[in-house]
Scaffold this motif. Structure first.
Motif, short mmCIF file in Angstrom:
data_model
loop_
_atom_site.label_atom_id
_atom_site.label_comp_id
_atom_site.label_asym_id
_atom_site.label_seq_id
_atom_site.Cartn_x
_atom_site.Cartn_y
_atom_site.Cartn_z
N HIS A 63 0.81 -1.22 0.00
CA HIS A 63 0.00 0.00 0.00
C HIS A 63 0.85 1.27 0.00
N GLU A 64 2.17 1.15 0.03
CA GLU A 64 3.03 2.36 0.06
C GLU A 64 3.58 2.56 -1.34
N GLU A 149 3.71 7.52 2.31
CA GLU A 149 2.66 6.86 3.11
C GLU A 149 3.09 6.69 4.56
ZN LIG Z 1 2.43 1.33 5.70
#
Ligand SMILES: [Zn+2]
Length: 345
Positions: A63-64, A149
């Motif tokens: 997710h980064e 992130e």
């Molecule tokens: Zn993270």
């Protein structure tokens, strides 16, 4: 498309997976360039669940992320094809009460990449709302863009702490979030940081990042160091980034009267909380869950050169080495902070 798929606990594969995404009028399609491996990705790999979020079906991790815009929806005004971007992985319901109050990270309906059942982005492309996609300054690399992130967590923590110029802060835990919180706190006006850990190589690295005093709590007393550095008054802010039960139980010890504690790390189980210790100092206590409204500021700090995340990007893997990358991240050597995967371009 070819993606890194978590089939079930302890079983990853690089394989073809069918993903059909069509950009709506307010969406963009992004070709993914770099994805950082987060503690949460590793946790899903090793344990198949974090709290109430359980991996029940194969799920793409990651997710980064950063990448390049390759398609824009008809109503998108802020982005064009070719823009280098990074993305907020959480998408709230735009009409929810939390979103209307500006606390979109707390929307119970938020969907978040690589949090079951939502796929992550260790894959060639993703369709994402343009509103949650941010242009990376020209002098900031894709690798740095993928650090926004975790940096956002630190930025949000610093906002919660309401840092004032000259504050002294303690950061408990020199993992990626602890280090990034320290950098965000310095950028936000802290005069110096005391950072703790038990891994000496991490502390040695932290000490090179700015006015940061490392404390190895296996050998040194944090209370003594903090007292020395603040003439016995205590630190203005304590960021608890370790999630460690013992560290988290002692958060008020080195805090100054009227200081602020921010709980950032996520302990695996309920921990002790010393109410009287907090009362005696009238401590202000804050909690963070992810972040909101900080990506543009994080990118601005990186672009201006005021905040440099490059020293924290310690390990790079190609997409085809993704499984090795995760096994590496499960047993991260103490000198490593952030491992990233680069997708083929
Ligand atoms: Zn993270």
């Amino acid at each position: 498309m070819q993606a890194l798929v978590l089939e079930k606990t302890r079983q990853l594969s690089i394989r073809e997976i069918e993903i059909h995404e069509t950009p709506g009028p307010h969406d963009v399609r992004i070709a993914i360039h770099t994805v950082g491996i987060c503690g949460s990705d590793v946790h899903y790999y090793e344990h198949g669940a974090i709290g109430p979020f359980v991996v029940k079906e194969p799920m793409i991790l990651g997710h980064e992320a950063s990448g390049t815009v390759v398609e824009v929806g008809s109503e998108v005004k802020n982005l064009k094809v070719g823009d280098r971007v990074c993305m907020e992985p959480g998408i709230p319901d735009p009409n929810s009460q939390a979103t209307r109050l500006g606390k979109y990270n707390l929307d119970p309906a938020v969907t978040f990449w690589a949090t079951p059942p939502i796929h992550g982005v260790i894959r060639p492309t993703v369709v994402h709302p343009a509103n949650f996609t941010f242009r990376i300054p020209d002098n900031v690399s894709f690798a740095e863009g993928a650090m926004v992130e975790p940096l956002a967590v630190g930025m949000h923590s610093v906002n919660k702490a309401q840092v004032k110029p000259g504050d002294v802060a303690i950061v408990l835990g020199a993992g990626p979030i602890g280090m990034l919180t320290a950098l965000a706190a310095l950028a936000g006006g802290c005069s110096q940081i005391i950072i703790t850990d038990v891994q000496q190589p991490k502390l040695d690295l932290a000490a090179t990042l700015g006015p940061i005093t490392p404390v190895n709590v296996k050998k040194q007393s944090l209370a003594d160091v903090a007292s020395d550095l603040t003439d016995g008054w205590g630190a203005d802010i304590v960021f608890e980034c370790s999630g460690n039960e013992q560290a988290a139980a002692a958060v008020f010890e080195s805090l100054c009267p009227g200081g602020c504690v921010v709980y950032v790390g996520m302990p695996g189980a309920p921990i002790a909380y010393d109410v009287v210790a907090a009362q005696i100092k009238e401590a202000r206590v804050e909690h963070v869950f992810r972040y909101a409204h900080v990506y543009p500021r994080a990118l601005a700090l990186m672009g201006s050169g005021r905040l440099d995340v490059k020293p924290l990007i310690t390990d790079k893997f190609a997409f085809q080495e993704s499984i090795e990358a995760f096994d590496f991240a499960c047993n991260m050597p103490p000198a490593s902070v952030k491992a990233q995967i680069e997708l083929p371009q």
